[in-house]
Motif scaffolding. Structure first.
Motif, PDB file in Angstrom:
ATOM      1  N   TYR A  97      40.339  66.409 -16.247  1.00  0.00           N
ATOM      2  CA  TYR A  97      40.648  66.802 -14.964  1.00  0.00           C
ATOM      3  C   TYR A  97      39.751  65.937 -13.865  1.00  0.00           C
ATOM      4  CZ  TYR A  97      41.249  69.811 -11.113  1.00  0.00           C
ATOM      5  OH  TYR A  97      41.566  70.350  -9.830  1.00  0.00           O
ATOM      6  N   LEU A  98      40.202  65.461 -13.036  1.00  0.00           N
ATOM      7  CA  LEU A  98      39.755  64.693 -11.890  1.00  0.00           C
ATOM      8  C   LEU A  98      39.637  65.598 -10.699  1.00  0.00           C
ATOM      9  CD1 LEU A  98      38.243  62.170 -10.810  1.00  0.00           C
ATOM     10  CD2 LEU A  98      40.570  61.104 -10.493  1.00  0.00           C
ATOM     11  N   GLY A  99      38.740  66.048 -10.126  1.00  0.00           N
ATOM     12  CA  GLY A  99      38.446  67.046  -9.118  1.00  0.00           C
ATOM     13  C   GLY A  99      37.710  66.583  -8.103  1.00  0.00           C
ATOM     14  N   TRP A 100      37.499  67.712  -7.296  1.00  0.00           N
ATOM     15  CA  TRP A 100      36.761  67.534  -6.107  1.00  0.00           C
ATOM     16  C   TRP A 100      35.157  68.215  -6.318  1.00  0.00           C
ATOM     17  CZ3 TRP A 100      40.960  69.897  -2.842  1.00  0.00           C
ATOM     18  CH2 TRP A 100      42.142  68.849  -2.565  1.00  0.00           C
ATOM     19  N   PRO A 101      33.966  67.681  -5.942  1.00  0.00           N
ATOM     20  CA  PRO A 101      32.940  68.198  -6.126  1.00  0.00           C
ATOM     21  C   PRO A 101      32.969  69.844  -6.131  1.00  0.00           C
ATOM     22  CG  PRO A 101      32.451  66.548  -4.786  1.00  0.00           C
ATOM     23  CD  PRO A 101      34.056  66.653  -4.943  1.00  0.00           C
ATOM     24  N   GLU A 102      32.075  70.616  -6.848  1.00  0.00           N
ATOM     25  CA  GLU A 102      32.224  72.225  -6.735  1.00  0.00           C
ATOM     26  C   GLU A 102      31.658  72.688  -5.541  1.00  0.00           C
ATOM     27  OE1 GLU A 102      30.509  75.405  -9.930  1.00  0.00           O
ATOM     28  OE2 GLU A 102      30.565  73.223 -10.604  1.00  0.00           O
ATOM     29  N   GLY A 103      32.181  73.947  -5.096  1.00  0.00           N
ATOM     30  CA  GLY A 103      31.819  74.337  -3.877  1.00  0.00           C
ATOM     31  C   GLY A 103      33.026  74.526  -2.762  1.00  0.00           C
ATOM     32  N   SER A 104      34.199  73.670  -2.929  1.00  0.00           N
ATOM     33  CA  SER A 104      35.182  73.974  -1.835  1.00  0.00           C
ATOM     34  C   SER A 104      36.196  74.871  -2.545  1.00  0.00           C
ATOM     35  CB  SER A 104      36.024  72.644  -1.780  1.00  0.00           C
ATOM     36  OG  SER A 104      36.963  72.284  -2.698  1.00  0.00           O
ATOM     37  N   PRO A 105      36.542  75.988  -1.874  1.00  0.00           N
ATOM     38  CA  PRO A 105      37.237  76.974  -2.306  1.00  0.00           C
ATOM     39  C   PRO A 105      38.724  76.392  -2.690  1.00  0.00           C
ATOM     40  CG  PRO A 105      37.303  77.244   0.047  1.00  0.00           C
ATOM     41  CD  PRO A 105      36.227  76.275  -0.461  1.00  0.00           C
ATOM     42  N   VAL A 106      39.285  75.567  -2.181  1.00  0.00           N
ATOM     43  CA  VAL A 106      40.660  75.129  -2.701  1.00  0.00           C
ATOM     44  C   VAL A 106      40.156  74.321  -3.915  1.00  0.00           C
ATOM     45  CG1 VAL A 106      42.623  73.471  -2.328  1.00  0.00           C
ATOM     46  CG2 VAL A 106      41.604  74.822  -0.473  1.00  0.00           C
ATOM     47  N   GLY A 107      39.373  73.654  -3.966  1.00  0.00           N
ATOM     48  CA  GLY A 107      39.085  72.531  -5.232  1.00  0.00           C
ATOM     49  C   GLY A 107      38.600  73.615  -6.401  1.00  0.00           C
ATOM     50  N   ASP A 108      38.053  74.437  -6.285  1.00  0.00           N
ATOM     51  CA  ASP A 108      37.579  75.320  -7.231  1.00  0.00           C
ATOM     52  C   ASP A 108      38.505  76.174  -7.967  1.00  0.00           C
ATOM     53  OD1 ASP A 108      34.970  74.554  -6.545  1.00  0.00           O
ATOM     54  OD2 ASP A 108      34.283  76.211  -5.866  1.00  0.00           O
ATOM     55  N   VAL A 128      44.875  65.416 -15.177  1.00  0.00           N
ATOM     56  CA  VAL A 128      45.323  66.088 -13.986  1.00  0.00           C
ATOM     57  C   VAL A 128      44.372  65.912 -12.855  1.00  0.00           C
ATOM     58  CG1 VAL A 128      46.081  68.281 -13.060  1.00  0.00           C
ATOM     59  CG2 VAL A 128      46.224  67.748 -15.328  1.00  0.00           C
ATOM     60  N   CYS A 129      44.844  65.456 -11.642  1.00  0.00           N
ATOM     61  CA  CYS A 129      44.053  65.293 -10.380  1.00  0.00           C
ATOM     62  C   CYS A 129      44.323  66.233  -9.332  1.00  0.00           C
ATOM     63  CB  CYS A 129      44.553  63.894  -9.790  1.00  0.00           C
ATOM     64  SG  CYS A 129      44.375  62.607 -10.826  1.00  0.00           S
ATOM     65  N   ALA A 130      43.188  66.584  -8.616  1.00  0.00           N
ATOM     66  CA  ALA A 130      43.102  67.616  -7.886  1.00  0.00           C
ATOM     67  C   ALA A 130      43.834  67.241  -6.171  1.00  0.00           C
ATOM     68  CB  ALA A 130      41.860  68.043  -7.369  1.00  0.00           C
ATOM     69  N   SER A 131      44.238  66.054  -6.190  1.00  0.00           N
ATOM     70  CA  SER A 131      44.992  65.521  -5.206  1.00  0.00           C
ATOM     71  C   SER A 131      45.510  64.150  -5.519  1.00  0.00           C
ATOM     72  CB  SER A 131      43.978  65.504  -3.938  1.00  0.00           C
ATOM     73  OG  SER A 131      43.324  64.092  -3.982  1.00  0.00           O
ATOM     74  N   ASP A 132      46.678  63.862  -4.464  1.00  0.00           N
ATOM     75  CA  ASP A 132      47.283  62.458  -4.672  1.00  0.00           C
ATOM     76  C   ASP A 132      46.183  61.276  -4.501  1.00  0.00           C
ATOM     77  OD1 ASP A 132      49.515  63.838  -5.177  1.00  0.00           O
ATOM     78  OD2 ASP A 132      50.768  63.401  -3.619  1.00  0.00           O
ATOM     79  N   ALA A 133      45.266  61.596  -3.288  1.00  0.00           N
ATOM     80  CA  ALA A 133      44.458  60.390  -3.118  1.00  0.00           C
ATOM     81  C   ALA A 133      43.634  60.186  -4.268  1.00  0.00           C
ATOM     82  CB  ALA A 133      43.538  60.927  -1.943  1.00  0.00           C
ATOM     83  N   LEU A 134      43.141  61.292  -4.878  1.00  0.00           N
ATOM     84  CA  LEU A 134      42.304  61.065  -6.452  1.00  0.00           C
ATOM     85  C   LEU A 134      43.187  60.325  -7.188  1.00  0.00           C
ATOM     86  CD1 LEU A 134      40.186  64.482  -6.970  1.00  0.00           C
ATOM     87  CD2 LEU A 134      39.397  62.224  -5.786  1.00  0.00           C
ATOM     88  N   ALA A 135      44.251  60.490  -7.627  1.00  0.00           N
ATOM     89  CA  ALA A 135      45.371  59.877  -8.290  1.00  0.00           C
ATOM     90  C   ALA A 135      45.568  58.504  -8.025  1.00  0.00           C
ATOM     91  CB  ALA A 135      46.624  60.619  -8.420  1.00  0.00           C
ATOM     92  N   LEU A 136      45.406  58.215  -6.730  1.00  0.00           N
ATOM     93  CA  LEU A 136      45.519  56.664  -6.544  1.00  0.00           C
ATOM     94  C   LEU A 136      44.386  56.052  -7.123  1.00  0.00           C
ATOM     95  CD1 LEU A 136      47.054  54.357  -4.866  1.00  0.00           C
ATOM     96  CD2 LEU A 136      45.558  55.150  -2.778  1.00  0.00           C
ATOM     97  N   GLY A 137      43.216  56.661  -6.853  1.00  0.00           N
ATOM     98  CA  GLY A 137      42.051  56.193  -7.515  1.00  0.00           C
ATOM     99  C   GLY A 137      42.244  55.776  -9.005  1.00  0.00           C
TER     100      GLY A 137
END
Lengths: 337, 337
Positions: free
Chosen positions: B166-177, B241-250
């Motif tokens: 899993y490639l996600g956002w740093p912990e602490g954002s409600p949507v990301g968590d 699995v990526c938390a966003s399309d922008a992460l998936a571009l990376g």
């Protein structure tokens, strides 16, 4: 009464003003609009072809326009046309219901029915994009695509690239033809003209990849299968100017697949400076959308009768140089990857 | 008068109606607004953090909202806050000047000052995004990130991928968590849990590339330099699995640089189904923005007193399957490149 306080007895005025303060009264836009017969709003058609799509800049333009309008005491009302090929009923509805006093046009094109209709109905408007059908209409501001691409070609030549190709849109779109003409002009001026070094594609990524692959073959940088080793860096540098960031994404993908590094092996400059260019560190021509929005709002504010008789305004785009157009030898500091 | 034609002598009525027709009279929205004390408009803050940036979906949401509002006889007024950290003055101004009757909130977050302020001032609003601070507030609709990511993991497992990171956002954002919790839940349920197979990154592409590279190393697919030949396809399939399309571009960029083909060598599923996912042919979780807009407009229309007491509405995203999550053996027809 509060608009002419000098005509009221001082006592009364003080009492009224205290009451106004107590109630937190603010001027009602609806009441002011009725009096002035103005909505204080400019309609903006959200055309899904130009908005919210890959490499689109209209979302940024909307932010600039919204902020600029608020500074002038007005606001923007976005709307959509049920049939984008027949947009006039949607424009008519907004005027008739007084939701908008006038319009900001984008995505101007040939055989565009909107300027003539708006002129005939004396509805104020200003266009981001030339009014291609009628040179007599001057209520527009646009970005000078030809001079932008011209500058991109000269920049690449300055950096030592000599084989400069062009990846553009199929002939026939006024914006695309304008941008391509800058490539023709600059390569001719510089003695680097090779009319065969061009390819065309729509904005679709698979199509852009195919077109870019063919163009790279023509420019002497065939696919990995044809060259077993690391591609050579000898010979005059190859570069490509793209008519949009979306086309550049296709070119970039082919480069990466062929093991070629943008900038080092192939120069790449694109147009629009969207988030794609920034994300991939591609040099790109930046449209000054803040100045476009300001000019559009100025044209709307001065009204149709006092439009600048000097004609529409062409703004040059600004070339933002990133690693994709700097050969390794010309880089002072190598960007972090 | 024309609102009560039965109270007018027939002759007079006929004359008035003929005159109305001749003049092309339409009801004035400004006059109706004054009478009803309504602007017929919903304010929408354009937050540059969530709008017009890489992988943003709010531009598409604006189109849906604009179209839906028009069907209900209202419209949307976008606005910007001079300081996006202190947005309330901008909201206050729109209400006070009667430009907007209420608001559509997006980008809801923890310590969001807007819902409480709007409640206190009895200003109608509806949020796209949970009101995280107050479970008692139910005037929202959101997309169920956890169930979406859960479905993505199960889809990858069905396709034969077994090492699912899993490639996600740093912990602490409600949507990301919320989105990450779906990965934890599904991999645990399926007996594929490896809590160490995750990496985090902001939406910036260089950061996403670094995080994706580290995650691929962990998952056993190191860079090209470490493996001189074509990367092996043996062993249990690796997927991210990526938390966003922008992460998936990376992630996609790292795969292409390592000579790995999305889908064939590494499964990839992302979130938001923006133009990036479509352009790169990546499987992605599609947010049903048309239904979100419809629900928001319904909440606004029914008003604050009759809000659905059942609570906010969570809509499941739809998994759009493209070539990035189909191993070669599972493809009936290979997509044209």
């Amino acid at each position: 009464m509060i608009n002419s306080p000098e005509r009221v007895a001082p006592d009364t005025l003080a009492r009224v003003q205290a009451e106004i303060e107590r109630l937190g009264f603010r001027p009602s836009r609806a009441a002011q609009s009725l009096k002035q017969e103005r909505a204080g709003a400019w309609g903006l058609e959200l055309n899904s072809a130009g908005f919210g799509r890959l490499g689109a800049i209209l979302d940024t333009f909307l932010i600039e326009l919204t902020t600029g309008a608020a500074e002038r005491g007005s606001h923007v009302v976005p709307f959509t046309a049920a049939d984008s090929a027949e947009p006039l009923p949607a424009y008519e509805r907004l005027v008739a219901s007084r939701v908008a006093d006038g319009f900001v046009l984008t995505d101007t094109r040939r055989d565009d029915p909107r300027p003539a209709w708006l002129e005939a109905h004396r509805v104020p408007y200003a266009a981001f994009g030339r009014v291609w059908d009628d040179p007599g209409i001057t209520s527009w501001v646009d970005v000078d695509g030809a001079s932008g691409v011209d500058a991109a070609v000269r920049h690449l030549a300055d950096q030592g690239y000599e084989r400069i190709g062009y990846l553009g849109w199929p002939e026939g779109s006024p914006v695309g033809d304008d941008r391509r003409s800058g490539w023709v002009r600059a390569t001719t001026d510089l003695g680097l003209a090779h009319p065969e070094w061009q390819a065309t594609s729509t904005q679709s990524l698979p199509a852009a990849c195919r077109a870019a692959a063919g163009l790279l073959d023509q420019l002497g940088l065939p696919g990995r299968s044809a060259r077993p080793g690391r591609p050579g860096r000898s010979g005059p540098g190859v570069a490509i100017v793209c008519a949009s960031d979306a086309l550049a994404l296709g070119a970039w993908r082919v480069l990466v697949e062929r093991g070629l590094e943008p900038g080092v092996d192939v120069g790449l400059v694109c147009f629009d400076d969207t988030d794609i260019a920034e994300a991939l560190d591609l040099s790109s021509l930046h449209q000054p959308l803040d100045r476009v929005a300001e000019r559009v709002l100025h044209l709307l504010a001065t009204g149709p009768d006092s439009r600048d008789p000097a004609g529409g305004l062409l703004l040059p785009p600004e070339l933002v140089v990133r690693s994709s157009s700097k050969p390794a030898g010309n880089r002072t500091t190598r960007k972090e990857k």
